[in-house]
Enzyme design. Structure first.
Site, PDB file in Angstrom:
ATOM      1  N   HIS A 178      20.894  73.702  45.916  1.00 24.34           N
ATOM      2  CA  HIS A 178      21.167  74.157  47.276  1.00 24.34           C
ATOM      3  C   HIS A 178      20.846  73.042  48.275  1.00 24.34           C
ATOM      4  O   HIS A 178      19.686  72.732  48.520  1.00 24.34           O
ATOM      5  CB  HIS A 178      20.330  75.397  47.592  1.00 24.34           C
ATOM      6  CG  HIS A 178      20.815  76.206  48.753  1.00 24.34           C
ATOM      7  ND1 HIS A 178      21.075  75.663  49.993  1.00 24.34           N
ATOM      8  CD2 HIS A 178      21.108  77.535  48.870  1.00 24.34           C
ATOM      9  CE1 HIS A 178      21.485  76.602  50.815  1.00 24.34           C
ATOM     10  NE2 HIS A 178      21.530  77.757  50.157  1.00 24.34           N
ATOM     11  N   GLY A 179      21.873  72.445  48.867  1.00 25.78           N
ATOM     12  CA  GLY A 179      21.661  71.446  49.901  1.00 25.78           C
ATOM     13  C   GLY A 179      21.194  72.105  51.191  1.00 25.78           C
ATOM     14  O   GLY A 179      21.114  73.336  51.297  1.00 25.78           O
TER      15      GLY A 179
END
Length: 223
Positions: free
Chosen positions: A23-24
């Site tokens: 998850h950026g």
């Protein structure tokens, strides 16, 4: 905007499976992916969102229409039973806020996705997107930000960016169902698979200018 590419989509199973991804700060890569999947293959991928997002007034209806769930075990099993793909970022909001250009996975001891995969007897497909942390950056290293997140558990925290970096999503080999493995072992195996994708395809630490320049490189070196 990001000259987006997907590499390894052939690793997605024809039937149900769980896609586990890094998850950026802003996971626009996942949005790009599920959009491409629907356009190219006509397939839906149901997405697990942080439960806190469903507390925002009016958003539950939006999420229902968009094919998003809060991720209870019963919901996940029902989605997989229907033959859909299921997308989960074990790090969730905590990873979005506290990871950085070193792309460290922030999963804690989360193994729920592995328990669901074992009960549903479906494969796990690891996913990682090159340069996603260069698209937007957060301020997770600031002590006040950490305190705020742990207190209110909401992701209305400051970020900056929107840089036109090159984004490439890579899918690794599926991790098949194995009745002889525990949930803890499967979770660790999945984590290692994503770290391997990261180490192969992402230069660390990330660099915004380099990530933008990679838009003009046809076949960038992964080392």
């Amino acid at each position: 905007m990001n000259d987006y590419e997907i590499i390894g989509m052939e690793h997605l199973p024809e039937g149900p499976g769980i896609i586990i991804f890094y998850h950026g700060t802003l996971n626009i890569d996942y949005v790009y992916f599920i959009s491409n999947l629907y356009v190219q293959k006509g397939r839906l991928c149901v997405s697990v969102l942080d439960k806190a997002l469903f507390l925002i007034p009016g958003m539950k209806l939006v999420f229902d229409v968009a094919g998003c769930i809060s991720g209870s075990k019963a919901e996940c099993l029902e989605v997989l039973k229907k033959g859909y793909l299921l997308g989960i970022a074990p790090g969730g909001g905590r990873e979005a806020i506290f990871s950085d250009q070193n792309y460290r996975l922030v999963w804690g001891k989360r193994t729920g996705f592995a328990k669901v995969a074992l009960e549903a007897k479906v494969p796990i497909i690891p996913m990682f997107t090159q340069n996603i942390q260069e698209f937007f950056r957060g301020y997770g290293r600031i002590g006040l930000i950490k305190w705020l997140y742990e207190k209110i558990r909401m992701m209305c925290l400051p970020i900056h960016g929107g840089f036109p970096v090159k984004l490439r999503t890579y899918f690794g080999e599926p991790i098949p169902y194995d009745p002889n493995i525990t949930a803890d072992e499967l979770a660790e195996k999945t984590k290692v698979a994503i770290e391997n994708l990261r180490d192969r395809h992402q230069k660390i630490p990330g660099n915004i200018l380099r990530a933008v320049s990679e838009r003009f490189v046809k076949h960038p070196k992964d080392d």
